[in-house]
Design a protein around this motif. Structure first.
Motif, mmCIF file in Angstrom:
data_model
loop_
_atom_site.group_PDB
_atom_site.id
_atom_site.type_symbol
_atom_site.label_atom_id
_atom_site.label_comp_id
_atom_site.label_asym_id
_atom_site.label_seq_id
_atom_site.Cartn_x
_atom_site.Cartn_y
_atom_site.Cartn_z
ATOM 1 N N PRO A 165 -25.004 -27.462 18.593
ATOM 2 C CA PRO A 165 -24.348 -28.766 18.436
ATOM 3 C C PRO A 165 -23.226 -28.732 17.395
ATOM 4 O O PRO A 165 -23.354 -29.257 16.284
ATOM 5 C CB PRO A 165 -25.498 -29.676 18.005
ATOM 6 C CG PRO A 165 -26.467 -28.757 17.324
ATOM 7 C CD PRO A 165 -26.369 -27.445 18.045
ATOM 8 N N VAL A 166 -22.108 -28.106 17.770
ATOM 9 C CA VAL A 166 -21.016 -27.881 16.814
ATOM 10 C C VAL A 166 -20.397 -29.174 16.310
ATOM 11 O O VAL A 166 -19.765 -29.191 15.250
ATOM 12 C CB VAL A 166 -19.924 -26.984 17.437
ATOM 13 C CG1 VAL A 166 -20.455 -25.598 17.715
ATOM 14 C CG2 VAL A 166 -19.363 -27.609 18.707
ATOM 15 N N ASP A 167 -20.548 -30.260 17.068
ATOM 16 C CA ASP A 167 -19.956 -31.524 16.654
ATOM 17 C C ASP A 167 -20.948 -32.406 15.897
ATOM 18 O O ASP A 167 -20.735 -33.611 15.753
ATOM 19 C CB ASP A 167 -19.431 -32.275 17.873
ATOM 20 C CG ASP A 167 -20.484 -32.430 18.968
ATOM 21 O OD1 ASP A 167 -21.587 -31.871 18.822
ATOM 22 O OD2 ASP A 167 -20.196 -33.098 19.979
ATOM 23 N N ALA A 168 -22.008 -31.805 15.384
ATOM 24 C CA ALA A 168 -23.052 -32.574 14.717
ATOM 25 C C ALA A 168 -22.515 -33.399 13.556
ATOM 26 O O ALA A 168 -22.997 -34.502 13.290
ATOM 27 C CB ALA A 168 -24.159 -31.632 14.221
ATOM 28 N N PHE A 169 -21.503 -32.885 12.866
ATOM 29 C CA PHE A 169 -21.009 -33.574 11.671
ATOM 30 C C PHE A 169 -19.590 -34.107 11.848
ATOM 31 O O PHE A 169 -18.863 -34.293 10.884
ATOM 32 C CB PHE A 169 -21.109 -32.633 10.466
ATOM 33 C CG PHE A 169 -22.506 -32.141 10.237
ATOM 34 C CD1 PHE A 169 -23.491 -33.003 9.796
ATOM 35 C CD2 PHE A 169 -22.854 -30.831 10.517
ATOM 36 C CE1 PHE A 169 -24.795 -32.573 9.623
ATOM 37 C CE2 PHE A 169 -24.148 -30.381 10.342
ATOM 38 C CZ PHE A 169 -25.127 -31.253 9.892
ATOM 39 N N SER A 170 -19.218 -34.355 13.106
ATOM 40 C CA SER A 170 -17.888 -34.897 13.366
ATOM 41 C C SER A 170 -17.773 -36.341 12.898
ATOM 42 O O SER A 170 -16.663 -36.829 12.649
ATOM 43 C CB SER A 170 -17.559 -34.808 14.860
ATOM 44 O OG SER A 170 -18.513 -35.538 15.630
ATOM 45 N N ALA A 171 -18.898 -37.046 12.787
ATOM 46 C CA ALA A 171 -18.878 -38.440 12.355
ATOM 47 C C ALA A 171 -19.393 -38.603 10.929
ATOM 48 O O ALA A 171 -19.384 -39.707 10.388
ATOM 49 C CB ALA A 171 -19.714 -39.299 13.300
ATOM 50 N N ILE A 172 -19.845 -37.528 10.301
ATOM 51 C CA ILE A 172 -20.356 -37.583 8.941
ATOM 52 C C ILE A 172 -19.856 -36.341 8.213
ATOM 53 O O ILE A 172 -19.997 -35.214 8.706
ATOM 54 C CB ILE A 172 -21.896 -37.664 8.923
ATOM 55 C CG1 ILE A 172 -22.424 -37.698 7.489
ATOM 56 C CG2 ILE A 172 -22.542 -36.539 9.694
ATOM 57 C CD1 ILE A 172 -23.925 -37.921 7.390
ATOM 58 N N LEU A 173 -19.201 -36.524 7.083
ATOM 59 C CA LEU A 173 -18.612 -35.417 6.319
ATOM 60 C C LEU A 173 -17.704 -34.542 7.190
ATOM 61 O O LEU A 173 -17.796 -33.309 7.144
ATOM 62 C CB LEU A 173 -19.721 -34.562 5.696
ATOM 63 C CG LEU A 173 -20.700 -35.278 4.770
ATOM 64 C CD1 LEU A 173 -21.796 -34.319 4.313
ATOM 65 C CD2 LEU A 173 -19.996 -35.888 3.563
ATOM 66 N N PRO A 174 -16.813 -35.123 8.004
ATOM 67 C CA PRO A 174 -16.016 -34.317 8.934
ATOM 68 C C PRO A 174 -15.038 -33.371 8.254
ATOM 69 O O PRO A 174 -14.636 -32.368 8.841
ATOM 70 C CB PRO A 174 -15.275 -35.365 9.770
ATOM 71 C CG PRO A 174 -15.204 -36.571 8.881
ATOM 72 C CD PRO A 174 -16.483 -36.563 8.101
ATOM 73 N N ASP A 175 -14.617 -33.693 7.013
ATOM 74 C CA ASP A 175 -13.667 -32.833 6.317
ATOM 75 C C ASP A 175 -14.342 -31.747 5.487
ATOM 76 O O ASP A 175 -13.669 -30.905 4.898
ATOM 77 C CB ASP A 175 -12.762 -33.672 5.401
ATOM 78 C CG ASP A 175 -11.833 -34.579 6.204
ATOM 79 O OD1 ASP A 175 -11.443 -34.171 7.315
ATOM 80 O OD2 ASP A 175 -11.517 -35.685 5.728
ATOM 81 N N VAL A 176 -15.666 -31.800 5.419
ATOM 82 C CA VAL A 176 -16.403 -30.777 4.688
ATOM 83 C C VAL A 176 -16.512 -29.529 5.565
ATOM 84 O O VAL A 176 -16.801 -29.642 6.758
ATOM 85 C CB VAL A 176 -17.805 -31.297 4.296
ATOM 86 C CG1 VAL A 176 -18.645 -30.184 3.670
ATOM 87 C CG2 VAL A 176 -17.677 -32.475 3.338
ATOM 88 N N PRO A 177 -16.261 -28.336 5.031
ATOM 89 C CA PRO A 177 -16.337 -27.117 5.851
ATOM 90 C C PRO A 177 -17.671 -27.006 6.582
ATOM 91 O O PRO A 177 -18.737 -27.262 6.002
ATOM 92 C CB PRO A 177 -16.186 -25.991 4.814
ATOM 93 C CG PRO A 177 -15.432 -26.614 3.691
ATOM 94 C CD PRO A 177 -15.881 -28.041 3.632
ATOM 95 N N THR A 178 -17.598 -26.650 7.861
ATOM 96 C CA THR A 178 -18.794 -26.502 8.699
ATOM 97 C C THR A 178 -18.802 -25.119 9.325
ATOM 98 O O THR A 178 -17.789 -24.661 9.852
ATOM 99 C CB THR A 178 -18.818 -27.571 9.810
ATOM 100 O OG1 THR A 178 -18.916 -28.874 9.205
ATOM 101 C CG2 THR A 178 -20.008 -27.372 10.738
ATOM 102 N N ILE A 179 -19.951 -24.455 9.255
ATOM 103 C CA ILE A 179 -20.130 -23.147 9.877
ATOM 104 C C ILE A 179 -21.159 -23.294 10.990
ATOM 105 O O ILE A 179 -22.281 -23.752 10.757
ATOM 106 C CB ILE A 179 -20.632 -22.092 8.871
ATOM 107 C CG1 ILE A 179 -19.771 -22.086 7.606
ATOM 108 C CG2 ILE A 179 -20.650 -20.706 9.510
ATOM 109 C CD1 ILE A 179 -20.359 -21.249 6.490
#
Length: 479
Positions: free
Chosen positions: A353-367
């Protein structure tokens, strides 16, 4: 995993490389969000508050590192992580997280499906209500104590048949036919070869050891983490510095900081736990969070589905939000009348689920950490055989699941292109690199369903994850 990885010379050497690589400036171009544990003057000296910054030096009242695995300078890098499902191959995730935390990374948002859900819940349990607490040593200890073969807890003949099959021993001899018939009946009546009770009991005990006895306990911890984050975000935005001022506070309940995916039947939608617990019966909150991991790990036909009652107060609004305008009135009425639902493996709808944080902390780096398998693909051949039909059905299922994740990655790629255009316009006021990366771990030809895996293979998977963390810092972020 009975091997002591911390006294393994190869592991020690890799950790040394990672510590060295963590100091490269290219790494900070991706991990732009920094944090320190600042002294909380309003409380005793043992407590602290989280502070974000993007300057070269941390605040003057930063606390020194609290343990041997904290960064030497007391500066942490904050990111999100998404862990793909993959059965027993999830052991590689433990190696990757070990590498990242050794490099000073701490994860605000954690998401996973199936095997990734085990790791995600384990990390949430270990860190407690402190975002900066390292999790990898305790998580590796959890993996170490995982009695994988015990999770095959069906009837004796079924257990024996599964283990023979996994160990690639002859399991199609006439003497095995009664066991195959019993396995077929088990799937027909129970929809799975194993009840999954042994797995749920084990993880319930693990979570209880870390103070998570109920889902309400989990929600309380996430609420505390969200308060810690939001206080740091509000303070950082007051500085007016970019990109800190782009940070948005998270939901004050923090329910989406942990995301465990499961597939809900018969309505056929993805559930995101613990946030979607609100749609299940009221007593669910008193259950162990192990029940949520069990739901996400309900591998079709291997484990029986996990059954939950629904909360009739919220259920109608939930159905309307998911199917309004997409289903007939009759179908909506059928879904509204459902009293209980069954959950299958979260990887069915979204294994990564790569878009898990698209609505929460979207600008925080995600791996996002996929698990790649090198098993060769057989050419398509239409044959009038049951095995060929089963192969086609399996391929279609994987295609549907993987296409959803590829579509999400395509959306992120389009966001990256917009980001890069904005970056040119904004100059140096934005992070230097788009805050999303895939870090696929090549698990070679390891079998994702091999619950009878030996110690050497488990150690190799852990090292594969650790090596990928090193390569991520050196190669992926080096350019």
């Amino acid at each position: 995993m009975a091997l002591d990885v911390w006294n393994d010379p190869g592991v020690d050497s890799l950790l040394g490389e990672i510590r060295t690589l963590a100091g490269r400036p290219e790494v900070d171009q991706f991990f732009w969000l920094k944090a320190v544990a600042a002294r909380n003057r309003a409380a005793d000296d043992r407590s602290h508050e989280l502070r974000f910054f993007n300057a070269a030096a941390p605040p003057r009242n930063a606390k020194p590192p609290r343990d041997a695995v904290a960064p030497a300078d007391g500066i942490y890098r904050i990111a999100n992580i998404v862990l793909q499902g993959g059965g027993v191959l999830g052991i590689a995730h433990a190696g990757f997280v070990t590498g990242m935390e050794t490099a000073g990374v701490r994860f605000a948002g954690i998401a996973g499906a199936s095997a990734g859900a085990i790791m995600a819940m384990g990390m949430a349990a270990v860190r407690g209500d402190d975002l900066l607490t390292p999790t990898h040593r305790d998580v590796v200890a959890i993996v170490n104590a995982m009695p994988m073969s015990a999770f095959i807890d069906g009837p004796y003949r079924t257990r024996r048949l599964i283990k023979q099959f996994l160990l690639k021993r002859q399991s199609f001899l006439p003497s095995s036919w009664p066991a195959w018939l019993g396995a077929f009946r088990q799937i027909l009546h129970q929809r799975g070869l194993n009840p999954g009770n042994a797995f749920e009991d084990w993880i319930r005990g693990v979570l209880a050891q870390h103070g998570l006895r109920t889902i309400d306990d989990l929600l309380a911890r996430l609420r505390t983490i969200s308060q810690q984050l939001n206080a740091a975000i509000v303070a950082a935005r007051k500085l007016g510095q970019q990109p800190l001022s782009s940070l948005e506070p998270v939901d004050h309940e923090g329910r989406q900081l942990l995301q465990v995916m499961a597939s809900c039947m018969p309505i056929g939608v993805k559930f995101q736990f613990p946030d979607d617990v609100r749609y299940l019966s009221g007593e669910t909150g008193a259950n162990s969070p192990a029940s949520l991991v069990r739901a996400s790990m309900s591998i079709p036909f291997f484990f029986e589905p996990a059954i939950f009652g629904v909360d009739k107060t919220n259920w109608k609004a939930f159905i309307d939000s998911k199917f309004g305008g997409l289903a007939s009135k009759e179908k909506l009425d059928d879904f509204r009348a459902v009293n209980e639902v069954a959950f299958l493996d979260g990887g069915i709808f979204s294994n990564l689920p790569v878009d898990a944080f698209s609505a929460i902390l979207p600008d925080v780096p995600t791996i996002a950490v996929p698990l790649m398998n090198a098993t060769p693909t057989k050419p398509y051949r239409r044959r009038a055989r049951l095995s060929s039909l089963a192969g086609d059905v399996g391929t279609v299922a994987f295609m549907v699941r993987d296409q959803r994740d590829r579509d999400a990655i395509d959306v992120l790629d389009r966001r990256r292109q917009v980001f890069e255009r904005r970056q040119i316009q904004a100059g140096a006021t934005m992070p230097a690199k788009f805050p999303f990366r895939l870090a696929a771990i090549n698990v070679q030809d390891a079998d994702w369903l091999n619950f009878a895996m030996g110690e050497k293979d488990q150690r190799d998977l852990f090292v594969m994850g650790l090596e990928r963390a090193r390569d991520f810092l050196e190669q992926d972020l080096g350019g």
